[in-house]
Design a protein around this motif. Structure first.
Motif, short mmCIF file in Angstrom:
data_model
loop_
_atom_site.label_atom_id
_atom_site.label_comp_id
_atom_site.label_asym_id
_atom_site.label_seq_id
_atom_site.Cartn_x
_atom_site.Cartn_y
_atom_site.Cartn_z
N GLU A 186 26.32 32.06 -18.60
CA GLU A 186 25.20 31.55 -18.34
C GLU A 186 25.53 30.32 -18.30
O GLU A 186 24.55 29.08 -17.33
CB GLU A 186 23.75 32.15 -18.43
CG GLU A 186 23.89 33.81 -17.60
CD GLU A 186 23.11 34.40 -18.60
OE1 GLU A 186 22.00 33.81 -18.55
OE2 GLU A 186 22.91 35.20 -18.31
N SER A 187 25.28 29.56 -19.60
CA SER A 187 24.54 28.35 -20.84
C SER A 187 26.09 27.15 -19.12
O SER A 187 25.69 25.90 -18.90
CB SER A 187 24.73 27.66 -21.61
OG SER A 187 23.70 28.70 -22.27
N ALA A 188 27.04 27.83 -19.61
CA ALA A 188 28.79 27.09 -19.42
C ALA A 188 27.58 26.72 -17.31
O ALA A 188 28.43 25.76 -16.86
CB ALA A 188 29.73 28.25 -19.38
N GLN A 189 27.17 28.10 -17.03
CA GLN A 189 27.28 27.93 -15.22
C GLN A 189 26.26 26.81 -15.31
O GLN A 189 25.90 25.84 -14.02
CB GLN A 189 26.98 29.47 -15.11
CG GLN A 189 27.46 30.16 -14.76
CD GLN A 189 27.46 31.03 -13.93
OE1 GLN A 189 27.08 31.55 -13.97
NE2 GLN A 189 28.78 31.89 -13.54
N SER A 190 25.02 26.59 -15.98
CA SER A 190 24.13 25.56 -15.31
C SER A 190 24.25 24.82 -15.87
O SER A 190 24.26 23.77 -15.25
CB SER A 190 22.74 26.74 -17.26
OG SER A 190 21.78 25.55 -16.53
N ALA A 191 25.21 23.85 -17.06
CA ALA A 191 26.06 23.08 -17.37
C ALA A 191 26.37 22.31 -15.93
O ALA A 191 26.43 21.57 -15.32
CB ALA A 191 26.27 22.98 -18.53
N ALA A 192 27.56 23.26 -15.43
CA ALA A 192 28.28 22.91 -14.29
C ALA A 192 26.78 22.54 -13.70
O ALA A 192 27.02 21.83 -12.50
CB ALA A 192 29.00 24.13 -13.99
N ASP A 193 25.93 23.22 -13.08
CA ASP A 193 24.97 23.17 -11.95
C ASP A 193 24.17 21.84 -12.24
O ASP A 193 24.11 21.24 -10.89
CB ASP A 193 24.39 23.95 -11.92
CG ASP A 193 24.91 25.66 -11.03
OD1 ASP A 193 25.61 25.87 -10.40
OD2 ASP A 193 24.01 26.41 -11.58
N LEU A 194 24.32 21.46 -13.45
CA LEU A 194 23.11 20.33 -13.35
C LEU A 194 24.17 18.96 -13.36
O LEU A 194 23.57 17.73 -12.72
CB LEU A 194 22.91 20.48 -15.50
CG LEU A 194 21.57 21.56 -15.18
CD1 LEU A 194 21.11 21.12 -17.04
CD2 LEU A 194 20.23 21.14 -13.93
N LYS A 195 26.15 19.46 -14.03
CA LYS A 195 26.37 17.56 -13.47
C LYS A 195 26.29 17.81 -11.95
O LYS A 195 26.54 16.77 -11.92
CB LYS A 195 27.67 18.20 -14.03
CG LYS A 195 28.07 18.38 -15.69
CD LYS A 195 29.53 18.39 -16.32
CE LYS A 195 29.20 18.41 -17.64
NZ LYS A 195 30.32 18.54 -18.54
#
Length: 146
Positions: free
Chosen positions: A10-19
Protein backbone atom coordinates in the motif's frame (compact mmCIF):
# COMPACT_ATOMS: atom_id res chain seq x y z
CA UNK A 1 4.18 -10.62 8.65
CA UNK A 2 1.31 -10.65 6.17
CA UNK A 3 0.12 -7.32 7.51
CA UNK A 4 3.53 -5.72 7.04
CA UNK A 5 3.70 -6.93 3.45
CA UNK A 6 0.26 -5.47 2.77
CA UNK A 7 1.26 -2.13 4.35
CA UNK A 8 4.48 -2.10 2.31
CA UNK A 9 2.51 -2.71 -0.90
CA UNK A 10 0.00 0.00 0.00
CA UNK A 11 2.83 2.41 0.80
CA UNK A 12 4.51 1.65 -2.52
CA UNK A 13 1.23 2.26 -4.38
CA UNK A 14 0.68 5.46 -2.42
CA UNK A 15 4.21 6.62 -3.25
CA UNK A 16 3.67 5.87 -6.94
CA UNK A 17 0.39 7.81 -6.90
CA UNK A 18 2.06 10.75 -5.20
CA UNK A 19 4.87 10.72 -7.77
CA UNK A 20 2.31 10.83 -10.58
CA UNK A 21 0.55 13.76 -8.92
CA UNK A 22 3.87 15.51 -8.43
CA UNK A 23 4.81 15.08 -12.10
CA UNK A 24 1.38 16.34 -13.13
CA UNK A 25 1.74 19.43 -10.95
CA UNK A 26 5.25 20.07 -12.27
CA UNK A 27 4.00 19.97 -15.85
CA UNK A 28 1.12 22.30 -14.97
CA UNK A 29 3.56 24.68 -13.29
CA UNK A 30 5.84 24.68 -16.36
CA UNK A 31 2.87 25.42 -18.62
CA UNK A 32 1.79 28.25 -16.33
CA UNK A 33 5.32 29.69 -16.35
CA UNK A 34 5.37 29.62 -20.16
CA UNK A 35 2.03 31.40 -20.30
CA UNK A 36 3.26 34.03 -17.84
CA UNK A 37 6.44 34.56 -19.87
CA UNK A 38 4.45 34.98 -23.09
CA UNK A 39 2.02 37.40 -21.45
CA UNK A 40 4.89 39.38 -19.94
CA UNK A 41 6.68 39.73 -23.26
CA UNK A 42 3.49 40.80 -25.03
CA UNK A 43 2.77 43.29 -22.23
CA UNK A 44 6.28 44.75 -22.55
CA UNK A 45 5.84 45.06 -26.32
CA UNK A 46 2.52 46.86 -25.84
CA UNK A 47 4.05 49.17 -23.23
CA UNK A 48 6.84 50.02 -25.68
CA UNK A 49 4.33 50.79 -28.43
CA UNK A 50 2.26 52.89 -26.04
CA UNK A 51 5.29 54.92 -24.99
CA UNK A 52 6.23 55.57 -28.63
CA UNK A 53 2.68 56.67 -29.43
CA UNK A 54 2.63 58.98 -26.41
CA UNK A 55 5.88 60.58 -27.58
CA UNK A 56 4.40 61.07 -31.03
CA UNK A 57 1.20 62.58 -29.59
CA UNK A 58 3.22 65.02 -27.48
CA UNK A 59 5.21 66.06 -30.53
CA UNK A 60 2.07 66.62 -32.59
CA UNK A 61 0.48 68.64 -29.78
CA UNK A 62 3.52 70.92 -29.66
CA UNK A 63 3.35 71.36 -33.39
CA UNK A 64 -0.38 72.19 -33.26
CA UNK A 65 0.19 74.73 -30.48
CA UNK A 66 2.96 76.36 -32.49
CA UNK A 67 0.68 76.64 -35.52
CA UNK A 68 -2.08 78.22 -33.39
CA UNK A 69 0.37 80.74 -31.96
CA UNK A 70 1.55 81.65 -35.45
CA UNK A 71 -2.04 82.18 -36.62
CA UNK A 72 -2.95 84.34 -33.62
CA UNK A 73 0.21 86.42 -33.59
CA UNK A 74 0.38 86.89 -37.34
CA UNK A 75 4.12 86.28 -37.30
CA UNK A 76 6.28 86.79 -40.33
CA UNK A 77 7.87 84.04 -42.36
CA UNK A 78 11.33 84.89 -40.99
CA UNK A 79 10.15 84.40 -37.43
CA UNK A 80 8.54 81.10 -38.36
CA UNK A 81 11.76 79.92 -40.01
CA UNK A 82 13.84 80.99 -37.00
CA UNK A 83 11.50 79.08 -34.71
CA UNK A 84 11.79 75.97 -36.88
CA UNK A 85 15.59 76.27 -36.90
CA UNK A 86 15.57 76.55 -33.11
CA UNK A 87 13.39 73.43 -32.85
CA UNK A 88 15.64 71.48 -35.21
CA UNK A 89 18.69 72.46 -33.18
CA UNK A 90 16.84 71.38 -30.05
CA UNK A 91 16.05 68.04 -31.72
CA UNK A 92 19.74 67.51 -32.50
CA UNK A 93 20.88 68.45 -28.98
CA UNK A 94 21.50 65.69 -26.45
CA UNK A 95 18.48 65.46 -24.10
CA UNK A 96 20.69 64.29 -21.23
CA UNK A 97 23.26 67.10 -21.04
CA UNK A 98 21.47 69.64 -23.30
CA UNK A 99 24.86 70.93 -24.49
CA UNK A 100 26.39 68.66 -27.09
CA UNK A 101 24.98 67.28 -30.32
CA UNK A 102 23.55 63.79 -30.54
CA UNK A 103 26.14 61.48 -32.04
CA UNK A 104 25.55 58.03 -30.48
CA UNK A 105 22.68 55.57 -30.48
CA UNK A 106 21.66 52.85 -28.03
CA UNK A 107 21.04 49.76 -30.11
CA UNK A 108 18.60 48.29 -27.55
CA UNK A 109 16.00 51.08 -27.65
CA UNK A 110 17.39 53.31 -30.46
CA UNK A 111 17.39 56.47 -28.35
CA UNK A 112 20.08 58.94 -29.38
CA UNK A 113 22.43 60.92 -27.08
CA UNK A 114 25.90 62.41 -27.20
CA UNK A 115 28.74 59.90 -26.93
CA UNK A 116 30.12 61.49 -23.76
CA UNK A 117 26.82 61.06 -21.88
CA UNK A 118 26.53 57.40 -22.83
CA UNK A 119 30.18 56.72 -22.06
CA UNK A 120 29.86 58.45 -18.67
CA UNK A 121 26.72 56.48 -17.83
CA UNK A 122 28.48 53.23 -18.76
CA UNK A 123 31.62 54.03 -16.79
CA UNK A 124 29.66 55.09 -13.68
CA UNK A 125 27.63 51.85 -13.90
CA UNK A 126 24.37 53.70 -14.60
CA UNK A 127 23.76 51.37 -17.52
CA UNK A 128 20.19 52.33 -18.32
CA UNK A 129 18.82 54.56 -21.05
CA UNK A 130 18.07 58.03 -19.63
CA UNK A 131 14.78 58.11 -21.53
CA UNK A 132 13.24 54.65 -21.14
CA UNK A 133 15.43 52.90 -18.51
CA UNK A 134 16.30 50.09 -20.94
CA UNK A 135 19.48 48.36 -19.71
CA UNK A 136 22.51 48.47 -22.02
CA UNK A 137 26.05 47.11 -22.11
CA UNK A 138 29.39 48.08 -23.63
CA UNK A 139 28.42 46.79 -27.08
CA UNK A 140 25.02 48.48 -27.11
CA UNK A 141 26.02 52.07 -27.84
CA UNK A 142 27.50 53.14 -31.15
CA UNK A 143 28.64 56.36 -32.84
CA UNK A 144 26.40 58.01 -35.44
CA UNK A 145 27.88 59.89 -38.37
CA UNK A 146 25.63 62.39 -40.12
Amino acid sequence: MEMHKRKAIESAQSAADLKLHLEKYHSQMKEAQQVVAEKTSSLEAEAYKTKRLQEEIAQLKRKAERMKKMEMAGTTLDEVMMEEIREYKETLTCPSCKVKRKDSVLSKCFHVFCYDCLKTRYETRQRKCPKCNCAFGANDYHRLYF
